[in-house]
Design a protein around this motif. Sequence first.
Motif, PDB file in Angstrom:
ATOM      1  N   CYS A 108      38.016  33.109  47.235  1.00 60.58           N
ATOM      2  CA  CYS A 108      39.428  33.273  47.625  1.00 60.58           C
ATOM      3  C   CYS A 108      39.532  33.513  49.135  1.00 60.58           C
ATOM      4  O   CYS A 108      38.999  34.504  49.645  1.00 60.58           O
ATOM      5  CB  CYS A 108      40.061  34.443  46.871  1.00 60.58           C
ATOM      6  N   ARG A 117      41.820  34.638  50.822  1.00 58.88           N
ATOM      7  CA  ARG A 117      42.606  35.809  51.190  1.00 58.88           C
ATOM      8  C   ARG A 117      41.905  37.115  50.829  1.00 58.88           C
ATOM      9  O   ARG A 117      42.495  38.192  50.975  1.00 58.88           O
ATOM     10  CB  ARG A 117      43.984  35.743  50.500  1.00 58.88           C
ATOM     11  N   SER A 118      40.658  37.051  50.362  1.00 56.91           N
ATOM     12  CA  SER A 118      39.935  38.280  50.048  1.00 56.91           C
ATOM     13  C   SER A 118      39.661  39.056  51.338  1.00 56.91           C
ATOM     14  O   SER A 118      39.585  38.482  52.432  1.00 56.91           O
ATOM     15  CB  SER A 118      38.624  37.970  49.325  1.00 56.91           C
ATOM     16  N   ARG A 119      39.513  40.353  51.208  1.00 59.75           N
ATOM     17  CA  ARG A 119      39.482  41.243  52.371  1.00 59.75           C
ATOM     18  C   ARG A 119      38.394  40.874  53.377  1.00 59.75           C
ATOM     19  O   ARG A 119      38.617  40.898  54.589  1.00 59.75           O
ATOM     20  CB  ARG A 119      39.303  42.694  51.910  1.00 59.75           C
ATOM     21  N   TRP A 177      36.701  37.960  53.681  1.00 62.90           N
ATOM     22  CA  TRP A 177      36.452  36.533  53.792  1.00 62.90           C
ATOM     23  C   TRP A 177      36.073  36.125  55.220  1.00 62.90           C
ATOM     24  O   TRP A 177      35.135  35.346  55.430  1.00 62.90           O
ATOM     25  CB  TRP A 177      37.689  35.754  53.343  1.00 62.90           C
ATOM     26  N   GLY A 185      43.034  39.501  46.886  1.00 59.72           N
ATOM     27  CA  GLY A 185      43.626  38.337  47.533  1.00 59.72           C
ATOM     28  C   GLY A 185      44.323  37.347  46.632  1.00 59.72           C
ATOM     29  O   GLY A 185      45.015  36.448  47.128  1.00 59.72           O
ATOM     30  N   SER A 220      46.553  38.108  43.879  1.00 61.55           N
ATOM     31  CA  SER A 220      47.925  38.614  43.714  1.00 61.55           C
ATOM     32  C   SER A 220      48.731  37.811  42.688  1.00 61.55           C
ATOM     33  O   SER A 220      49.900  37.493  42.905  1.00 61.55           O
ATOM     34  CB  SER A 220      48.654  38.631  45.064  1.00 61.55           C
TER      35      SER A 220
END
Length: 389
Positions: A149, A151-153, A155, A235, A237
């Motif tokens: 993903c 949008r993962s913290r 990334w 990420g 959601s």
Amino acid sequence: MLRCFEPGVRPRRILAVDGGGVRGALAVGLLKQVETTLRRKLGRPDLVLADYFDLIGGTSTGAIIAAGLALGRSADDLAELYRRLGPRVFHGGGFRIPLIQPRFDPKRLEVVIKEELGAATLGSAPWKTGFAAIAKRVDTGSSWVLTNCPRSRYWEGDPDEIAAQPDPALRKITPNRDYPLATVVQASAAAPFYFDMVRLEVTRGDSGAFFDGAVTPHGNPALQLAMTALAPAYGFSWQAGADKLMIVSIGTGQQRPIRPEWARHPARLAIWKAIHALTCLSYDTSQLAISVLQWLGTSPQPWLINHEVGSFQGADPCAPLWTFVRYDAPLEAAWLAEHLDDPPPPERLPHLSRLDDDRQVPALYDIGLRVGARLVKPEHFPDVFDPAS
């Protein structure tokens, strides 16, 4: 951007595959029936599971399966992989020192996984859908959920370090997108005793040590994947709801631990007691995941937890958070006799239950196919979850 990561509210689908060594072949048999059912239901004879599911994740052998499926491979491709993988990983390789070295040469597993997945990273692999693997970081004692993903913290790296250091060349934290996919999958599959720890460079010049994700509470990763999909920190959601999130959980034939014969003799070696206790813990955590998923969701085919609580149907504490369905073929004589016309003889089950007996792969795959033909039904996949054409 992959369709599964595009913003917007729409129904989402998760596929979770348990750990279980070569018993992954049983899971592939079940998955073949899921794939066949979806092809018929949707009228798409070439559909692969990545066309239907928005996130495919797994632990240990389940991570190997999940990576192949998320890259767009068919169930037949995965069945062929397990026929090739077993003899190469679990046979030969020279003398191993018991209790000092792992039972099998980890290099053999590494070679096979790299041949299958190449040099791609989480960020560069040709994904067809979302992917997740779970591993245990030994040196920090934490469970890691690694996804593709964007949008993962972590990334792009550590957000705090990025804010403090604008020059990427001077940053120390390795971005998740740069983790080699083959290493991530091998880390998730590095079962203690069978293989050695896997090292993954998480900061420049320093590697984290990882073991099999099955030594976390997530040998059955379905509950963790539900949290991964819903918790904003990961990420994705996505939204909860019986018509908004579907979770399909695939087992590898894990059976309920029974009292071993040596339990009558308390003087038995402590190592055997410890191994049995860990086996029981693995089973219990899997059952807990299924219990919570059924308790908080709705299920078109409720899975029996035990004879006291049944399947938790009718005990919902709130509106269903998801639709959940479980497919498995526990390698127990009574269960198989109930679900198969020609079950394997009871004396065969100890061999089928092993994590490392690759000679059982054809029989395990056949059991998965036959049980899947009985369990998997088109109505388990409500029309509201049909992908947009």
